[in-house]
Design a protein around this motif. Structure first.
Motif: not given
Lengths: 191, 217
Positions: A31-32, A37, A40, A51-52, A55-56, A58-59, A62-63, A100
């Protein structure tokens, strides 16, 4: 001697585990990781897939929430400039979501001052000012429309479109005003 | 005596010439006025044509509006009716009589639209499913893009969705890492319902599904 060698072996094993923990996890799970991320996302930014990238990023947030220099990824590997907040600001700027964009660029500049961060925040502020101006022209245009001053209304709406070409409501007002003017002009000739 | 007669003769001739001249001028004048009147007639017939065209245009716009109104496209119908309403105000009483009902239709269409918007907003407020909230808010904004309340709600909901999707993504990652592929797939599908274009999740979901297929073989 045996004791010493066992201590050395233990130290080497513990270091190697601590140095490559994420790699081991990746091999196990296939897993990545957050930094992959992030990488990427940077690739998406390079090719304009905003947009991609958003999305990345924001992931990633989290970390890892903090923009910083030398963010450790695994072992002795570091990301020289780790700036998910700045990158998010840049992406939002490119998709014209300036509120934003400002939010994330301000977070970035509070944590880690960069020239590009400042430069983008200036750009965003200019765009937000333009948006205010566009809204002012729009309100004027609408008010002229209500007063049946169609020429002035069209002029104001065209000013809106110069600033924000995607302002569809302004386009509709122009269409309506033009249709009414056409009818009005034809009737005027009769009078 | 001869001189006197000569003077009289000259006077007479000048009087005759004066009358002849006047007549000529008068004829020219009359001809000019006839030409002008003719021109006027031509111009006014053009004006009538234009007026008819304007009237036809109003009629056409009105019919289009009625068609849209009857098919339930109230937003576009209002646009058409507004053009008619403004047009007939300029036209005078004749057209006002004929298309006076347009204002009632605008009111009716606005009422219908208002009800639709209120319906979407209520559904959005009552729903607990984020994807449903987004759908309802977008429908409301599709009717009226200037709805401040809906715009704000949409922004807030989108932020919540981003948060929720991230949570679900990592929840799925944990399941995947624990070899619980069914669970991971289920969670990621749930995430994709909220954000159908999420490239990262799509990629990982595809990977999990192909792994599951291999295991099932």
């Amino acid at each position: 001697m045996k004791f010493l060698s066992s201590i050395i072996i233990t130290i080497i094993v513990s270091i190697s585990i601590s140095v490559f923990p994420q790699e081991i996890k990746k091999e196990e799970t296939g897993f990545t990781t957050w930094y992959e991320i992030y990488y990427e996302a940077e690739e998406y930014i390079k090719i304009g897939r905003w947009q991609d990238a958003i999305d990345n990023l924001h992931l990633v947030l989290v970390k890892q929430q903090k923009d910083r220099r030398n963010a450790r990824t695994y072992g002795m590997n570091f990301i020289k400039e780790f700036t998910p907040n700045r990158n998010l600001g840049i992406c939002y700027y490119h998709i014209s979501d300036f509120e934003f964009a400002r939010k994330y660029l301000e977070i970035h500049l509070r944590q880690f001052l960069t020239d590009s961060g400042k430069e983008y925040l200036e750009k965003v502020n200019i765009e937000l000012e333009k948006e205010v101006k566009a809204n002012e022209h729009f309100e004027k245009g609408r008010s002229y429309y209500e007063k049946r001053e169609y020429v002035l209304s069209i002029k104001e709406m065209e000013e809106v479109l110069k600033i924000r070409p995607d302002y569809n409501v302004a386009k509709k007002y122009i269409e309506k005003a033009k249709s009414i003017m056409e009818i009005k002009n034809k009737i005027k000739i009769k009078k | 005596m001869i001189q006197f007669l000569l003077l009289k003769f000259i006077n007479l001739i000048s009087i005759v010439l004066f009358f002849i001249n006047f007549n000529l001028f008068n004829t020219e004048f009359r001809v000019a006025s006839v030409v002008a009147q003719h021109d006027k007639k031509v111009v006014s017939s053009e004006k009538i044509d234009e007026y008819i065209t304007a009237e036809e245009e109003i009629k056409e716009t009105y019919n289009k509006g009625m068609e849209l109104f009857n098919s339930g496209n109230y937003k576009k119908a209002i646009e058409m009716f507004e053009i008619v309403a403004r047009g007939i105000e300029e036209a005078g009483p004749d057209l006002k009589k004929e298309y006076g009902s347009v204002k009632d239709y605008i009111a009716k269409a606005e009422e219908k639209l208002g009800n639709l918007i209120a319906n979407h907003l209520n559904k959005a407020k009552q729903s607990k499913k984020l994807s449903e909230i987004i759908r309802e808010l977008k429908s409301a904004l599709n009717i009226d893009p200037e709805l401040t309340e809906a715009k704000k709600l949409l922004k807030d909901t989108e932020a919540k969705i981003t948060e929720e999707v991230s949570k679900l993504y990592f929840k799925g990652v944990d399941q995947y890492a624990a070899d619980k592929l069914y669970e991971a797939i289920k969670i990621w599908k749930e995430a994709l319902e909220l954000k159908p274009d999420h490239a990262r999740i799509k990629k990982d979901l595809a990977r999990a599904e192909s792994k599951l297929q291999l295991l099932n073989k």
